[in-house]
Motif scaffolding. Structure first.
Motif, PDB file in Angstrom:
ATOM      1  N   ASP A  49     -42.791  68.109 -82.425  1.00  0.00           N
ATOM      2  CA  ASP A  49     -42.761  67.048 -82.409  1.00  0.00           C
ATOM      3  C   ASP A  49     -43.303  65.686 -83.864  1.00  0.00           C
ATOM      4  O   ASP A  49     -43.193  64.653 -83.132  1.00  0.00           O
ATOM      5  CB  ASP A  49     -44.372  67.013 -81.330  1.00  0.00           C
ATOM      6  N   GLY A  50     -42.725  66.421 -84.564  1.00  0.00           N
ATOM      7  CA  GLY A  50     -42.765  65.388 -85.780  1.00  0.00           C
ATOM      8  C   GLY A  50     -43.837  65.077 -86.516  1.00  0.00           C
ATOM      9  O   GLY A  50     -43.902  64.199 -86.732  1.00  0.00           O
ATOM     10  N   THR A  51     -45.247  65.506 -86.142  1.00  0.00           N
ATOM     11  CA  THR A  51     -46.536  64.990 -85.817  1.00  0.00           C
ATOM     12  C   THR A  51     -46.744  65.278 -87.588  1.00  0.00           C
ATOM     13  O   THR A  51     -47.060  64.733 -88.165  1.00  0.00           O
ATOM     14  CB  THR A  51     -47.485  65.933 -85.298  1.00  0.00           C
ATOM     15  N   ASN A  86     -30.907  85.112 -85.500  1.00  0.00           N
ATOM     16  CA  ASN A  86     -31.037  85.255 -84.689  1.00  0.00           C
ATOM     17  C   ASN A  86     -32.562  84.229 -84.520  1.00  0.00           C
ATOM     18  O   ASN A  86     -32.057  83.606 -82.814  1.00  0.00           O
ATOM     19  CB  ASN A  86     -31.393  86.535 -84.515  1.00  0.00           C
ATOM     20  N   TYR A  87     -33.177  84.610 -85.193  1.00  0.00           N
ATOM     21  CA  TYR A  87     -34.706  82.417 -84.779  1.00  0.00           C
ATOM     22  C   TYR A  87     -34.518  81.738 -84.491  1.00  0.00           C
ATOM     23  O   TYR A  87     -35.156  81.211 -83.711  1.00  0.00           O
ATOM     24  CB  TYR A  87     -36.090  83.980 -85.905  1.00  0.00           C
ATOM     25  N   ASN A  88     -33.413  81.570 -85.720  1.00  0.00           N
ATOM     26  CA  ASN A  88     -33.245  79.833 -85.922  1.00  0.00           C
ATOM     27  C   ASN A  88     -32.180  79.499 -84.658  1.00  0.00           C
ATOM     28  O   ASN A  88     -32.487  78.499 -84.212  1.00  0.00           O
ATOM     29  CB  ASN A  88     -32.626  79.543 -87.164  1.00  0.00           C
ATOM     30  N   GLU A  89     -30.888  80.438 -84.214  1.00  0.00           N
ATOM     31  CA  GLU A  89     -30.756  80.350 -83.326  1.00  0.00           C
ATOM     32  C   GLU A  89     -31.310  79.845 -81.816  1.00  0.00           C
ATOM     33  O   GLU A  89     -31.136  78.675 -81.084  1.00  0.00           O
ATOM     34  CB  GLU A  89     -29.638  81.605 -81.996  1.00  0.00           C
ATOM     35  N   PHE A  90     -32.499  80.340 -81.509  1.00  0.00           N
ATOM     36  CA  PHE A  90     -33.518  79.748 -80.434  1.00  0.00           C
ATOM     37  C   PHE A  90     -34.026  79.691 -80.993  1.00  0.00           C
ATOM     38  O   PHE A  90     -35.165  78.356 -80.082  1.00  0.00           O
ATOM     39  CB  PHE A  90     -34.258  81.143 -80.216  1.00  0.00           C
ATOM     40  N   LEU A  91     -34.977  78.925 -81.909  1.00  0.00           N
ATOM     41  CA  LEU A  91     -35.542  77.629 -82.015  1.00  0.00           C
ATOM     42  C   LEU A  91     -35.004  76.000 -82.081  1.00  0.00           C
ATOM     43  O   LEU A  91     -35.597  75.212 -82.443  1.00  0.00           O
ATOM     44  CB  LEU A  91     -36.165  77.727 -83.891  1.00  0.00           C
ATOM     45  N   ASP A  92     -33.271  76.179 -82.655  1.00  0.00           N
ATOM     46  CA  ASP A  92     -32.795  75.371 -82.008  1.00  0.00           C
ATOM     47  C   ASP A  92     -33.783  74.037 -80.814  1.00  0.00           C
ATOM     48  O   ASP A  92     -33.644  72.918 -81.252  1.00  0.00           O
ATOM     49  CB  ASP A  92     -31.505  75.452 -81.768  1.00  0.00           C
ATOM     50  N   GLN A  93     -33.704  74.641 -80.206  1.00  0.00           N
ATOM     51  CA  GLN A  93     -33.591  74.402 -78.422  1.00  0.00           C
ATOM     52  C   GLN A  93     -35.443  73.640 -79.072  1.00  0.00           C
ATOM     53  O   GLN A  93     -35.842  72.070 -77.888  1.00  0.00           O
ATOM     54  CB  GLN A  93     -34.056  75.160 -77.531  1.00  0.00           C
ATOM     55  N   TYR A  94     -36.248  74.116 -80.045  1.00  0.00           N
ATOM     56  CA  TYR A  94     -37.119  72.863 -80.293  1.00  0.00           C
ATOM     57  C   TYR A  94     -37.431  72.399 -81.544  1.00  0.00           C
ATOM     58  O   TYR A  94     -38.524  72.566 -81.495  1.00  0.00           O
ATOM     59  CB  TYR A  94     -38.441  74.115 -80.477  1.00  0.00           C
ATOM     60  N   SER A  95     -35.910  72.367 -82.140  1.00  0.00           N
ATOM     61  CA  SER A  95     -36.292  71.198 -82.998  1.00  0.00           C
ATOM     62  C   SER A  95     -36.915  71.687 -84.277  1.00  0.00           C
ATOM     63  O   SER A  95     -37.488  71.240 -84.846  1.00  0.00           O
ATOM     64  CB  SER A  95     -36.826  69.545 -82.913  1.00  0.00           C
ATOM     65  N   LEU A  96     -36.581  73.191 -84.336  1.00  0.00           N
ATOM     66  CA  LEU A  96     -37.315  73.867 -85.184  1.00  0.00           C
ATOM     67  C   LEU A  96     -36.148  74.959 -86.240  1.00  0.00           C
ATOM     68  O   LEU A  96     -35.143  74.863 -85.396  1.00  0.00           O
ATOM     69  CB  LEU A  96     -38.309  74.733 -85.250  1.00  0.00           C
ATOM     70  N   VAL A  97     -36.501  74.621 -87.535  1.00  0.00           N
ATOM     71  CA  VAL A  97     -35.645  76.016 -88.864  1.00  0.00           C
ATOM     72  C   VAL A  97     -36.847  76.791 -89.203  1.00  0.00           C
ATOM     73  O   VAL A  97     -38.300  75.753 -89.611  1.00  0.00           O
ATOM     74  CB  VAL A  97     -34.449  74.912 -89.875  1.00  0.00           C
ATOM     75  N   ALA A  98     -36.442  78.030 -89.081  1.00  0.00           N
ATOM     76  CA  ALA A  98     -37.958  78.517 -90.015  1.00  0.00           C
ATOM     77  C   ALA A  98     -37.137  79.791 -91.339  1.00  0.00           C
ATOM     78  O   ALA A  98     -36.313  80.161 -90.770  1.00  0.00           O
ATOM     79  CB  ALA A  98     -38.500  79.294 -88.815  1.00  0.00           C
ATOM     80  N   TYR A  99     -37.966  80.056 -91.263  1.00  0.00           N
ATOM     81  CA  TYR A  99     -38.085  81.407 -92.534  1.00  0.00           C
ATOM     82  C   TYR A  99     -39.046  82.069 -92.654  1.00  0.00           C
ATOM     83  O   TYR A  99     -40.257  81.498 -92.999  1.00  0.00           O
ATOM     84  CB  TYR A  99     -37.047  80.313 -94.102  1.00  0.00           C
ATOM     85  N   PRO A 100     -39.426  83.440 -92.283  1.00  0.00           N
ATOM     86  CA  PRO A 100     -40.079  83.778 -93.107  1.00  0.00           C
ATOM     87  C   PRO A 100     -41.614  83.193 -94.383  1.00  0.00           C
ATOM     88  O   PRO A 100     -40.790  83.280 -95.219  1.00  0.00           O
ATOM     89  CB  PRO A 100     -39.092  85.205 -94.039  1.00  0.00           C
ATOM     90  N   GLY A 101     -42.614  83.441 -94.408  1.00  0.00           N
ATOM     91  CA  GLY A 101     -43.593  83.013 -95.288  1.00  0.00           C
ATOM     92  C   GLY A 101     -44.484  83.998 -95.367  1.00  0.00           C
ATOM     93  O   GLY A 101     -45.301  83.948 -95.361  1.00  0.00           O
ATOM     94  N   GLY A 102     -44.475  85.166 -95.687  1.00  0.00           N
ATOM     95  CA  GLY A 102     -45.669  86.211 -95.572  1.00  0.00           C
ATOM     96  C   GLY A 102     -45.666  87.565 -94.910  1.00  0.00           C
ATOM     97  O   GLY A 102     -45.279  87.374 -93.246  1.00  0.00           O
TER      98      GLY A 102
END
Length: 374
Positions: free
Chosen positions: A91-93, A138-154
Motif C-alpha cells: 500500500d506504499g506505507t 514465477n513469484y514476481n509474476e504472482f506478486l504483480d497483482q499486489y503491486s510488489l517486486v521481490a528478491y530473495p534476501g536470506g
C-alpha cells in the motif's frame, strides 16, 4: 628535456591527476539521484541474523552508491506489526519490507510458495530454483497483482522441529497437541490431529511455561537459544519438515521500484543476492555451537519418527491438492517446483549425500577433531 621543462610538465600532470582523484566517485554514483527509502522488517532487533539482513542490505547499498541510495530499517512494530510488513509495502506505507512470504498466507496461499512449503526444497536446492530455475520470475509474476517486486534476501537453512513439553514417540502423541505453528504448516499438521495456535513471539515462552500450549516451533539453535525454551519444554525435535529451506525476501513497492534508474535496480538485485547468501552462511556458522550449548543446558534432542514424517508428507500432499484446486497461482508455482525437486533429490543422492554421510561417520568415530584418529 631540461630540468625546468620537466618539472613544469610534471607539476601540470600532477595537478591533473590530483583533480581527477578529487572528482573520482563510484561509477554507480555519478549522475545518479539520491534515494531515501524506509524498510519495515518482520523481525525484532534481538534476532541479529534474520533482522540483520535488512541492515546489511542498507549498508551495502549505501557503500556501493557513495551514500546516494539509502534505506532506513525499522524493526517489527516500529512502523507496522511484523506480520503486516508486506502489506505496508503493497500500500506504499513503506517502500520496502523484509519478511517471509508465508506470513501473508491468510491473504493469499500463493504467497507461501516464494518462502517455503513443507517437504519441498533444501536451502541449496531453493537457491538453485530461485536463481536458475525460474523461481524469482514465477513469484514476481504472482506478486504483480499486489503491486510488489521481490528478491530473495536470506535463508535459515532447514529449521528444527520445535520444542515440546513431552516426548513425541508416535502419531498418537500428536493428537490434541496444542502447538504454536502457523499458516500452511499449521494446515498440514492439523491433519495429524495437532491443534495449531497463533501465538506472538514474545508470548511463546510464558505460554509454554503455563501449559497454555504444549509445543512451539521457532527457527533453529542460534535464534532459539536466545529464548530459553529448554527450561520449560526440554524436548527439541528435528527436522522442521515444514521449512527445509525457507527464503526470506525483500519486497519492494512496484511503483517505487520501477522509478529507480536501471543502475540502481541492478545494484539492488546484486545486494539482495549477497544478503541472501550471507544470511545462510551466518546460520551455518552459528548453529553448531548454539546446539551444543543448548544440549549442555538441558535440551534433549529427539528426531521425529519415520511414521510421523511419512504421515506428515502424505498430509502435505493432500493440502497441496486442495490448494491447487482452489488457487491457480498456488498451483502454477507449486507445480513448477515439483520436477525441480524430483531431479534435485535424484542428484543429491550421489556425490553430495555420499560425501556428507562418509564425513558424518568419521565425525562419530572421533576422527574430525584436531588430532583425531592419532
Amino acid at each position: 628535456m631540461d630540468r625546468r621543462s620537466f618539472l613544469t610538465r610534471a607539476s601540470v600532470g600532477g595537478a591533473a591527476a590530483a583533480a581527477g582523484s578529487a572528482l573520482a566517485a563510484p561509477a554507480i554514483a555519478q549522475g545518479s539521484p539520491s534515494i531515501n527509502w524506509r524498510l519495515a522488517s518482520s523481525f525484532p532487533k534481538s534476532l541479529d541474523t534474520i533482522y540483520g539482513g535488512g541492515e546489511e542490505l542498507s549498508t551495502r547499498l549505501k557503500e556501493a552508491s557513495d551514500g546516494k541510495f539509502n534505506i532506513q530499517v525499522f524493526a517489527a512494530g516500529e512502523i507496522v506489526p511484523g506480520l503486516d510488513a508486506i502489506n505496508a509495502a503493497t500500500d506504499g506505507t513503506v517502500e520496502s519490507a523484509h519478511s517471509v512470504g508465508y506470513y501473508n498466507w491468510g491473504k493469499d496461499p500463493a504467497f507461501a510458495c516464494g518462502a517455503d512449503l513443507p517437504f519441498m526444497l533444501s536451502a541449496r536446492a531453493k537457491a538453485a530454483f530461485n536463481y536458475q530455475g525460474g523461481g524469482i520470475e514465477n513469484y514476481n509474476e504472482f506478486l504483480d497483482q499486489y503491486s510488489l517486486v521481490a528478491y530473495p534476501g536470506g535463508n535459515t537453512g532447514v529449521q528444527m522441529g520445535g520444542w515440546y513439553r513431552k516426548e513425541i514417540k508416535s502419531l498418537e502423541d500428536m493428537k490434541g497437541l496444542k502447538m504454536r505453528i502457523a499458516g500452511l504448516a499449521g494446515r498440514v499438521v492439523e491433519k495429524l490431529g495437532v491443534v495449531p495456535q497463533q501465538v506472538a513471539g514474545g508470548d511463546v515462552y510464558p505460554s509454554l511455561e503455563k501449559g497454555t500450549i504444549d509445543a512451539a516451533e521457532w527457527v533453529g539453535p542460534y535464534d532459539d537459544s536466545k529464548l530459553g525454551f529448554q527450561k520449560v519444554a526440554p524436548y527439541y525435535y528435528y527436522p522442521g519438515f515444514w521449512e527445509g529451506g525457507p527464503t526470506v525476501s525483500f519486497f519492494f513497492n512496484k511503483a517505487k521500484f520501477e522509478e529507480l534508474p536501471e543502475s540502481y535496480k541492478s545494484l539492488l538485485r546484486t545486494c539482495c543476492q549477497a544478503v541472501d547468501q550471507n544470511m545462510l552462511a551466518k546460520y551455518d556458522s552459528k548453529n553448531p555451537t548454539a546446539l551444543k550449548e543448548l544440549v549442555g543446558s538441558g535440551a534433549q534432542l529427539r528426531s521425529f519418527s519415520e511414521d510421523i514424517l511419512t504421515a506428515a508428507f502424505d498430509a502435505a500432499n493432500e493440502v497441496y491438492a486442495e490448494l491447487s484446486g482452489e488457487n491457480e497461482w498456488f498451483k502454477k508455482q507449486y507445480e513448477a517446483m515439483l520436477q525441480y525437486r524430483d531431479d534435485w533429490y535424484l542428484y543429491a543422492q550421489t556425490a553430495e549425500y555420499s560425501f556428507d554421510t562418509f564425513m558424518m561417520i568419521q565425525q562419530r568415530n572421533g576422527k574430525l577433531a584436531v588430532g583425531g584418529g592419532q
